[in-house]
Design an enzyme around this catalytic site. Structure first.
Site, PDB file in Angstrom:
ATOM      1  N   GLY A 279      40.851  42.365  52.685  1.00  0.00           N
ATOM      2  CA  GLY A 279      41.000  41.698  53.980  1.00  0.00           C
ATOM      3  C   GLY A 279      42.087  40.661  53.829  1.00  0.00           C
ATOM      4  N   GLU A 280      41.830  39.471  54.254  1.00  0.00           N
ATOM      5  CA  GLU A 280      42.784  38.382  54.106  1.00  0.00           C
ATOM      6  C   GLU A 280      42.051  37.224  53.434  1.00  0.00           C
ATOM      7  OE1 GLU A 280      46.083  38.455  54.655  1.00  0.00           O
ATOM      8  OE2 GLU A 280      45.859  36.533  53.641  1.00  0.00           O
TER       9      GLU A 280
ATOM     10  N   GLU B 247      37.740  51.847  47.744  1.00  0.00           N
ATOM     11  CA  GLU B 247      36.859  52.307  48.836  1.00  0.00           C
ATOM     12  C   GLU B 247      37.607  53.186  49.839  1.00  0.00           C
ATOM     13  OE1 GLU B 247      38.340  49.511  48.661  1.00  0.00           O
ATOM     14  OE2 GLU B 247      38.842  48.761  50.658  1.00  0.00           O
TER      15      GLU B 247
ATOM     16  N   HIS C 106      42.415  49.398  46.377  1.00  0.00           N
ATOM     17  CA  HIS C 106      41.278  49.623  47.286  1.00  0.00           C
ATOM     18  C   HIS C 106      40.539  50.905  46.907  1.00  0.00           C
ATOM     19  CE1 HIS C 106      41.972  46.627  50.532  1.00  0.00           C
ATOM     20  NE2 HIS C 106      43.197  46.656  50.042  1.00  0.00           N
TER      21      HIS C 106
ATOM     22  N   ARG D  62      49.149  36.032  45.317  1.00  0.00           N
ATOM     23  CA  ARG D  62      48.930  36.731  46.591  1.00  0.00           C
ATOM     24  C   ARG D  62      50.189  37.471  47.000  1.00  0.00           C
ATOM     25  NH1 ARG D  62      48.211  33.557  51.256  1.00  0.00           N
ATOM     26  NH2 ARG D  62      47.670  35.493  52.310  1.00  0.00           N
TER      27      ARG D  62
ATOM     28  N   CYS E 269      41.009  43.643  46.009  1.00  0.00           N
ATOM     29  CA  CYS E 269      42.173  43.067  46.692  1.00  0.00           C
ATOM     30  C   CYS E 269      41.896  41.617  47.122  1.00  0.00           C
ATOM     31  CB  CYS E 269      42.592  43.984  47.846  1.00  0.00           C
ATOM     32  SG  CYS E 269      44.316  43.758  48.279  1.00  0.00           S
TER      33      CYS E 269
HETATM   34  N1  GLN Z   1      47.262  39.987  50.998  1.00  0.00           N
HETATM   35  C1  GLN Z   1      45.852  39.808  51.248  1.00  0.00           C
HETATM   36  C2  GLN Z   1      45.407  38.413  50.859  1.00  0.00           C
HETATM   37  O1  GLN Z   1      46.168  37.629  50.463  1.00  0.00           O
HETATM   38  C3  GLN Z   1      45.029  40.836  50.535  1.00  0.00           C
HETATM   39  C4  GLN Z   1      45.295  42.204  51.115  1.00  0.00           C
HETATM   40  C5  GLN Z   1      44.152  43.132  51.012  1.00  0.00           C
HETATM   41  O2  GLN Z   1      43.007  42.760  50.769  1.00  0.00           O
HETATM   42  N2  GLN Z   1      44.441  44.368  51.291  1.00  0.00           N
HETATM   43  O3  GLN Z   1      44.267  38.094  50.932  1.00  0.00           O
END
Ligand code: GLN
Length: 206
Positions: free
Chosen positions: A46-47, A181, A179, A107, A78
């Site tokens: 996610g982020e 999943e 990922h 990141r 991730c």
């Molecule tokens: N770039 C995202 C972050 O900094 C991570 C991307 C991802 O989970 N696919 O959290």
């Protein structure tokens, strides 16, 4: 045995579907009470900046930190890897991490041109045959602590460590910068389920 999947933002559903297909009972984790009685937890992609803020506002950060410090097995993929790392480069200044695995990650470290890519990797802990890895704006592991076991590497790589570590484990903490999943291959989740059951010998705890 119930495995929680953090479900505040990002890619929770694919993890839940994969774990359920392995016969695991899965619970979405959205608040502190959802942590009760869990045998393991997944922090999805996610982020990480958003997830960090949402973990705080949901009142989840402190109880989850406590559970992880107490040895709750965790899989972070991730953004989940970023949340579990000890140190984050190029993060937001208010971004928090659990410091559960002794890694430094950058990141979005793959840069814009190759922000997303796929490749086949060897992951011996998951058995013979390559695993297909999908990287989406993935973090780059730039430092690996002495007690961290590197489970898979990206030939070449982007950061200072070459080949670049992309799957690591320390104690009951398993992380991937890709990922697992997003493919049909369930072997990485099987490894995590074995860790949760205690079938897989764990390495030194942080
Ligand atoms: N770039 C995202 C972050 O900094 C991570 C991307 C991802 O989970 N696919 O959290």
């Amino acid at each position: 045995m119930t495995i929680g999947v953090l479900d505040l933002q990002g890619d929770a559903q694919h993890h839940a579907t994969l774990l359920e297909s392995l016969g695991e009972v899965v619970r979405p984790v959205r608040g502190p009470r959802d942590l009760e009685g869990l045998a393991g937890v997944v922090l999805p992609g996610g982020e990480s900046t958003t997830l960090s803020l949402l973990l705080e506002s949901a009142g989840l950060f402190a109880p989850l930190a406590e559970a992880l410090a107490g040895g709750l097995p965790v899989l972070g993929t991730c953004a989940g890897m970023i949340l579990l790392a000890r140190d984050v480069l190029d993060g937001r200044s208010d971004q928090r991490t659990f410091g559960a695995i002794d890694l430094t990650v950058r990141r979005n470290g793959h840069g814009r041109q190759i922000a997303s890519f796929e490749c086949d990797l060897d992951l011996p802990i998951a058995g013979a045959g390559p695993i297909h890895a999908v990287f989406i704006r993935a973090p780059v592991v730039e430092r690996v602590g002495p007690d961290v076991e590197v489970l898979a590497v990206l030939p070449g790589g982007t950061g200072p460590l070459r080949p670049e570590p992309v799957a690591c484990r320390q104690g009951r903490v398993l992380v991937t910068s890709f990922h697992p999943e997003l493919t049909e291959d369930r072997r990485l989740h099987e490894v995590f389920a074995s860790m949760v059951r205690g079938d897989l010998a764990t390495t030194a705890t942080p």
